[in-house]
Design an enzyme around this catalytic site. Structure first.
Site, PDB file in Angstrom:
ATOM      1  N   SER A  17       5.868   4.913  -5.807  1.00 43.33           N
ATOM      2  CA  SER A  17       6.130   5.845  -4.706  1.00 43.33           C
ATOM      3  C   SER A  17       5.146   5.590  -3.580  1.00 43.33           C
ATOM      4  CB  SER A  17       6.018   7.307  -5.179  1.00 43.33           C
ATOM      5  OG  SER A  17       4.680   7.595  -5.576  1.00 43.33           O
ATOM      6  N   ASP A  38       3.275   0.367 -12.254  1.00 44.14           N
ATOM      7  CA  ASP A  38       2.806   1.737 -12.109  1.00 44.14           C
ATOM      8  C   ASP A  38       2.561   2.322 -13.497  1.00 44.14           C
ATOM      9  OD1 ASP A  38       3.000   3.771  -9.484  1.00 44.14           O
ATOM     10  OD2 ASP A  38       2.964   4.787 -11.421  1.00 44.14           O
ATOM     11  N   ASN A  91      -2.923  -1.726  -4.833  1.00 43.55           N
ATOM     12  CA  ASN A  91      -2.654  -0.473  -4.121  1.00 43.55           C
ATOM     13  C   ASN A  91      -2.953   0.765  -4.949  1.00 43.55           C
ATOM     14  OD1 ASN A  91      -1.083   1.316  -2.088  1.00 43.55           O
ATOM     15  ND2 ASN A  91       0.024   1.620  -4.014  1.00 43.55           N
ATOM     16  N   TYR A 155     -13.777   9.052  -3.195  1.00 40.88           N
ATOM     17  CA  TYR A 155     -12.711   8.262  -2.582  1.00 40.88           C
ATOM     18  C   TYR A 155     -13.269   7.347  -1.487  1.00 40.88           C
ATOM     19  CZ  TYR A 155      -8.026   7.364  -0.650  1.00 40.88           C
ATOM     20  OH  TYR A 155      -6.858   6.776  -0.218  1.00 40.88           O
ATOM     21  N   LYS A 159     -13.155   3.281  -1.577  1.00 40.62           N
ATOM     22  CA  LYS A 159     -12.451   2.518  -0.545  1.00 40.62           C
ATOM     23  C   LYS A 159     -13.407   1.634   0.259  1.00 40.62           C
ATOM     24  CE  LYS A 159      -8.241   3.894  -1.361  1.00 40.62           C
ATOM     25  NZ  LYS A 159      -7.218   2.936  -1.850  1.00 40.62           N
TER      26      LYS A 159
END
Length: 248
Positions: A17, A38, A91, A155, A159
């Site tokens: 998604s 996934d 991803n 986070y 990143k």
């Protein structure tokens, strides 16, 4: 424009998604064999069916990117199905927000494991195949949050770490014509973002403060990834492409 990836095999993690799904669809449109990887297999299979119905060549695979055995099994299945792994898009990711004084160790570890350890394990697993081919494309999905966001220490750290990882991989693997770049999206309209209780406020604020006055779409990120994995980007490596509408 021919991107030169027809028949190449691309693994996209977290592709059931959101941004990952958009990337998987875009690469399939360009003629790549796409692996929708996934941890949620039913959702991965549902998106794979959408890609197949549009004429794409696709395989859905369940994979926990934080588990080395799971990742190895995924790559083995992909090579058995398509003969190679040419493209990897790291991803997979998630957020567990909270101010640092209230952030649990579990939430810190989970975000760092999925984003950073996941990229490490998947990259390590595909590189032997890319080295054999003397060709490869790795794109790691970072975020504008690498600049720092309040309430997102885990986070933002993950990143930002992805960018350092990207640059190290570019230096290690360029001699075999393997490039490694990062894409750093800004505010993107995804089911995950829409589920936020303050979604409308977030959307309105983004539209007011972004030089390009709209919220981003998964397709905006997918187009950037499609370019970076293409033959057209063969001399670009170790770079970070921001897809933020100019919002930094």
């Amino acid at each position: 424009m021919d991107l030169g990836i027809t028949g190449k095999t691309a693994i996209v993690t977290g592709a059931a998604s959101g941004i990952g799904a958009g990337i998987a669809s875009r690469l399939a449109e360009e003629g790549a064999n796409v692996v929708v990887a996934d941890i949620n297999l039913p959702a991965a299979e549902a998106h794979a069916e959408t890609i197949h119905a549009a004429g794409g060549v696709v395989l859905a695979v369940k994979a926990n990117v934080t588990d080395a055995d799971d990742v190895a099994d995924m790559v083995e299945r992909v090579v058995a199905a398509f003969g190679s792994v040419d493209i990897l898009v790291n991803n997979a990711g998630l957020a567990r927000d909270g101010r640092i004084t209230k952030m649990s160790e579990e939430d810190w570890d989970l975000v760092l494991d999925v984003v950073l350890k996941g990229a490490f394990l998947c990259t390590r697993a595909v590189l032997p195949h890319m080295n054999q081919l003397k060709w490869g494309r790795i794109v790691n999905i970072s975020s504008r949050a690498h600049l720092g966001n309040p309430g997102q220490a885990n986070y933002s750290a993950a990143k930002a770490g992805i960018i350092g990882f990207t640059k190290a991989m570019a230096l290690e693997n360029g001699r075999n014509l393997i490039t490694c770049n990062a894409v750093a999206p800004g505010m993107i309209d995804t089911p995950f973002v829409r589920a936020h209780p303050k979604w409308e406020l977030i959307r309105d604020n983004a539209e007011k403060t972004t030089p390009v006055p709209r919220i981003g779409a998964a397709e905006d990120v997918a187009d950037a990834v499609a370019f970076l994995v293409s033959e057209r980007a063969s001399y670009i490596t170790g770079d970070v492409l921001h897809v933020t509408g100019g919002r930094y």
